[in-house]
Design a protein around this motif. Structure first.
Motif, PDB file in Angstrom:
ATOM      1  N   GLY A  71       0.902  -0.945   0.097  1.00  0.00           N
ATOM      2  CA  GLY A  71      -0.169   0.219  -0.074  1.00  0.00           C
ATOM      3  C   GLY A  71       0.769   1.291  -0.136  1.00  0.00           C
ATOM      4  N   GLU A  72       0.272   2.198  -0.422  1.00  0.00           N
ATOM      5  CA  GLU A  72      -1.092   2.443  -0.880  1.00  0.00           C
ATOM      6  C   GLU A  72      -1.237   2.201  -2.157  1.00  0.00           C
ATOM      7  N   VAL A  73      -2.125   1.393  -2.661  1.00  0.00           N
ATOM      8  CA  VAL A  73      -2.503   1.187  -3.930  1.00  0.00           C
ATOM      9  C   VAL A  73      -3.815   1.231  -4.217  1.00  0.00           C
ATOM     10  N   GLY A  74      -4.294   1.151  -5.536  1.00  0.00           N
ATOM     11  CA  GLY A  74      -5.769   1.209  -5.943  1.00  0.00           C
ATOM     12  C   GLY A  74      -6.037   1.885  -7.064  1.00  0.00           C
ATOM     13  N   MET A  75      -7.296   2.731  -7.233  1.00  0.00           N
ATOM     14  CA  MET A  75      -7.853   3.198  -8.234  1.00  0.00           C
ATOM     15  C   MET A  75      -8.077   4.732  -7.781  1.00  0.00           C
ATOM     16  N   ASP A  76      -7.718   5.684  -8.581  1.00  0.00           N
ATOM     17  CA  ASP A  76      -8.063   7.155  -8.502  1.00  0.00           C
ATOM     18  C   ASP A  76      -8.366   7.872 -10.063  1.00  0.00           C
ATOM     19  N   LEU A  77      -9.699   7.976 -10.068  1.00  0.00           N
ATOM     20  CA  LEU A  77      -9.982   8.716 -11.406  1.00  0.00           C
ATOM     21  C   LEU A  77     -10.728  10.045 -11.039  1.00  0.00           C
ATOM     22  N   TYR A  78     -10.503  10.597  -9.829  1.00  0.00           N
ATOM     23  CA  TYR A  78     -11.254  11.888  -9.539  1.00  0.00           C
ATOM     24  C   TYR A  78     -10.595  12.967 -10.570  1.00  0.00           C
ATOM     25  N   TRP A  79      -9.260  13.189 -10.299  1.00  0.00           N
ATOM     26  CA  TRP A  79      -8.776  14.185 -11.102  1.00  0.00           C
ATOM     27  C   TRP A  79      -8.425  14.103 -12.763  1.00  0.00           C
ATOM     28  N   ASP A  80      -8.321  12.486 -13.005  1.00  0.00           N
ATOM     29  CA  ASP A  80      -7.642  12.480 -14.344  1.00  0.00           C
ATOM     30  C   ASP A  80      -7.925  11.042 -14.656  1.00  0.00           C
TER      31      ASP A  80
ATOM     32  N   HIS B  36       3.461 -12.536  -0.996  1.00  0.00           N
ATOM     33  CA  HIS B  36       4.213 -12.275   0.130  1.00  0.00           C
ATOM     34  C   HIS B  36       3.237 -12.392   1.485  1.00  0.00           C
ATOM     35  N   ARG B  37       1.983 -12.746   1.068  1.00  0.00           N
ATOM     36  CA  ARG B  37       1.007 -12.805   2.105  1.00  0.00           C
ATOM     37  C   ARG B  37       1.027 -11.620   3.149  1.00  0.00           C
ATOM     38  N   LEU B  38       0.808 -10.498   2.237  1.00  0.00           N
ATOM     39  CA  LEU B  38       0.778  -9.244   2.956  1.00  0.00           C
ATOM     40  C   LEU B  38      -0.816  -8.793   2.719  1.00  0.00           C
ATOM     41  N   PRO B  39      -1.154  -8.120   3.833  1.00  0.00           N
ATOM     42  CA  PRO B  39      -2.667  -7.032   3.344  1.00  0.00           C
ATOM     43  C   PRO B  39      -2.247  -6.143   2.261  1.00  0.00           C
ATOM     44  N   LEU B  40      -3.457  -5.837   1.621  1.00  0.00           N
ATOM     45  CA  LEU B  40      -3.562  -4.748   0.698  1.00  0.00           C
ATOM     46  C   LEU B  40      -4.221  -3.557   1.265  1.00  0.00           C
ATOM     47  N   VAL B  41      -3.587  -2.321   1.128  1.00  0.00           N
ATOM     48  CA  VAL B  41      -4.114  -1.049   1.625  1.00  0.00           C
ATOM     49  C   VAL B  41      -4.610  -0.346   0.579  1.00  0.00           C
ATOM     50  N   LEU B  42      -5.951  -0.400   0.064  1.00  0.00           N
ATOM     51  CA  LEU B  42      -6.524   0.081  -1.248  1.00  0.00           C
ATOM     52  C   LEU B  42      -7.354   1.392  -1.035  1.00  0.00           C
ATOM     53  N   HIS B  43      -6.578   2.367  -1.826  1.00  0.00           N
ATOM     54  CA  HIS B  43      -7.123   3.640  -2.122  1.00  0.00           C
ATOM     55  C   HIS B  43      -8.071   3.558  -3.146  1.00  0.00           C
ATOM     56  N   CYS B  44      -9.179   4.128  -3.155  1.00  0.00           N
ATOM     57  CA  CYS B  44     -10.237   4.335  -4.232  1.00  0.00           C
ATOM     58  C   CYS B  44     -11.125   5.688  -4.091  1.00  0.00           C
ATOM     59  N   ARG B  45     -10.890   6.397  -5.270  1.00  0.00           N
ATOM     60  CA  ARG B  45     -11.743   7.619  -5.298  1.00  0.00           C
ATOM     61  C   ARG B  45     -12.312   7.775  -6.823  1.00  0.00           C
ATOM     62  N   GLU B  46     -13.751   7.606  -6.718  1.00  0.00           N
ATOM     63  CA  GLU B  46     -14.400   7.794  -8.073  1.00  0.00           C
ATOM     64  C   GLU B  46     -14.072   6.621  -9.039  1.00  0.00           C
ATOM     65  N   ALA B  47     -13.896   5.393  -8.504  1.00  0.00           N
ATOM     66  CA  ALA B  47     -13.259   4.084  -9.055  1.00  0.00           C
ATOM     67  C   ALA B  47     -13.346   2.989  -8.600  1.00  0.00           C
ATOM     68  N   TYR B  48     -14.726   2.807  -7.824  1.00  0.00           N
ATOM     69  CA  TYR B  48     -15.196   1.510  -7.378  1.00  0.00           C
ATOM     70  C   TYR B  48     -15.296   0.433  -8.293  1.00  0.00           C
ATOM     71  N   ALA B  49     -16.163   0.680  -9.372  1.00  0.00           N
ATOM     72  CA  ALA B  49     -16.327  -0.171 -10.407  1.00  0.00           C
ATOM     73  C   ALA B  49     -14.999  -0.738 -11.077  1.00  0.00           C
ATOM     74  N   GLU B  50     -13.760  -0.008 -11.169  1.00  0.00           N
ATOM     75  CA  GLU B  50     -12.759  -0.457 -11.925  1.00  0.00           C
ATOM     76  C   GLU B  50     -11.966  -1.145 -10.778  1.00  0.00           C
ATOM     77  N   LEU B  51     -11.898  -0.713  -9.580  1.00  0.00           N
ATOM     78  CA  LEU B  51     -11.237  -1.357  -8.393  1.00  0.00           C
ATOM     79  C   LEU B  51     -11.750  -2.879  -8.118  1.00  0.00           C
ATOM     80  N   LEU B  52     -13.081  -2.887  -8.050  1.00  0.00           N
ATOM     81  CA  LEU B  52     -13.661  -4.277  -7.766  1.00  0.00           C
ATOM     82  C   LEU B  52     -13.673  -5.325  -8.920  1.00  0.00           C
ATOM     83  N   GLU B  53     -13.542  -4.491 -10.266  1.00  0.00           N
ATOM     84  CA  GLU B  53     -13.118  -5.436 -11.268  1.00  0.00           C
ATOM     85  C   GLU B  53     -11.913  -6.014 -11.367  1.00  0.00           C
TER      86      GLU B  53
END
Length: 260
Positions: free
Chosen positions: A94-103, A124-141
């Motif tokens: 982390g911090e990883v994910g999707m952000d389509l708010y600005w661009d 690596h059996r590590l947790p994901l820390v997911l950022h998502c802004r205006e992009a839940y459809a893409e993140l969940l895909e």
């Protein structure tokens, strides 16, 4: 004394260059005994690790933030991955994910970068820390093919949503929802959305230096202020502040695989 975990704070950024040690000290004095540091990109790893090395109780993560994904994303991702395969212990991807708010220019590249980093989490059996802004459809895909692979992590900065979205997030049983200062804002709908979320699926965070809670809204955020988030959650769930701190701390330690 309260014992809290700030599961998401960026105290290594330039906003804290003048008083970083004092900010960390204030967090510990407030009872925030563990501070988890999500990385931003290939330029922030070293300052993050300097902070974590000099202050016990600070835990680093590694990843490439979606707003750092551009035309050179593969090269930047490779530089980040080199740290992952080094000698440093990281506590999450982390911090990883999707952000389509600005661009939205690099939407496809963001999805590809996220997919790679999901693989890192599994490998690596590590947790994901997911950022998502205006992009839940893409993140969940991106996440959908891995739903039964045992992924764990945090949906960082939960800001509410309709019943369908909340249900879809909770369906990822290994994930917590990260709640920050937004829950204290006057017009926030987070408290309402949390009515459908068990407290056992919630962790607290600041996202410092951003999203300072009331009564500090509009100022630089810092980890000590996570106490304000916990206090608001006590109101939302109609339990004591001590109960919120106990349970959210348990949740955080479970996600990051740390013994209490």
């Amino acid at each position: 004394m309260l014992t809290l975990v700030d599961t998401h704070t960026h105290l290594y950024t330039e906003e804290f260059d003048e008083d970083r040690d004092a900010v960390v000290a204030r967090a510990f004095q407030a009872g925030v005994t563990r501070l988890f540091m999500p990385n931003i990109d290939d330029t922030t790893v070293e300052p993050m690790l300097r902070l974590c090395t000099s202050h016990p109780g600070c835990y680093p993560m590694i990843g490439l933030h979606p707003t750092s994904v551009g035309a050179d994303w593969q090269e930047r991702l490779a530089r980040v991955e080199a740290w992952l395969h080094g000698d440093t212990r990281f506590y999450g991807i982390g911090e990883v994910g999707m952000d389509l708010y600005w661009d939205k220019t690099y939407k496809v590249e963001q999805m590809k970068a996220l997919d790679v980093q999901v693989w890192w989490a599994l490998e690596h059996r590590l947790p994901l820390v997911l950022h998502c802004r205006e992009a839940y459809a893409e993140l969940l895909e991106v996440l959908a093919p891995y739903k039964k692979e045992g992924l764990t992590g945090i949906f960082h900065s939960f800001t509410g949503g309709d019943e369908e979205l909340v249900a879809r997030l909770l369906d990822y049983e290994g994930f917590m929802l990260g709640v920050n200062g937004v829950v204290t804002f006057k017009k926030s709908t987070v408290g309402e959305a949390l009515q459908a979320v068990p407290l056992d699926r919630v962790v607290v965070e600041t996202d410092a230096p951003y999203l300072a809670p009331v009564p500090h809204r509009g100022k630089r955020n810092e980890s000590a202020y996570v106490v304000e988030v916990a206090a608001r959650l006590a109101q939302v769930y109609r339990v004591s502040l001590e109960e919120v701190t106990r349970r959210t701390t348990q949740n955080a330690l479970k996600v990051f695989k740390i013994e209490g």
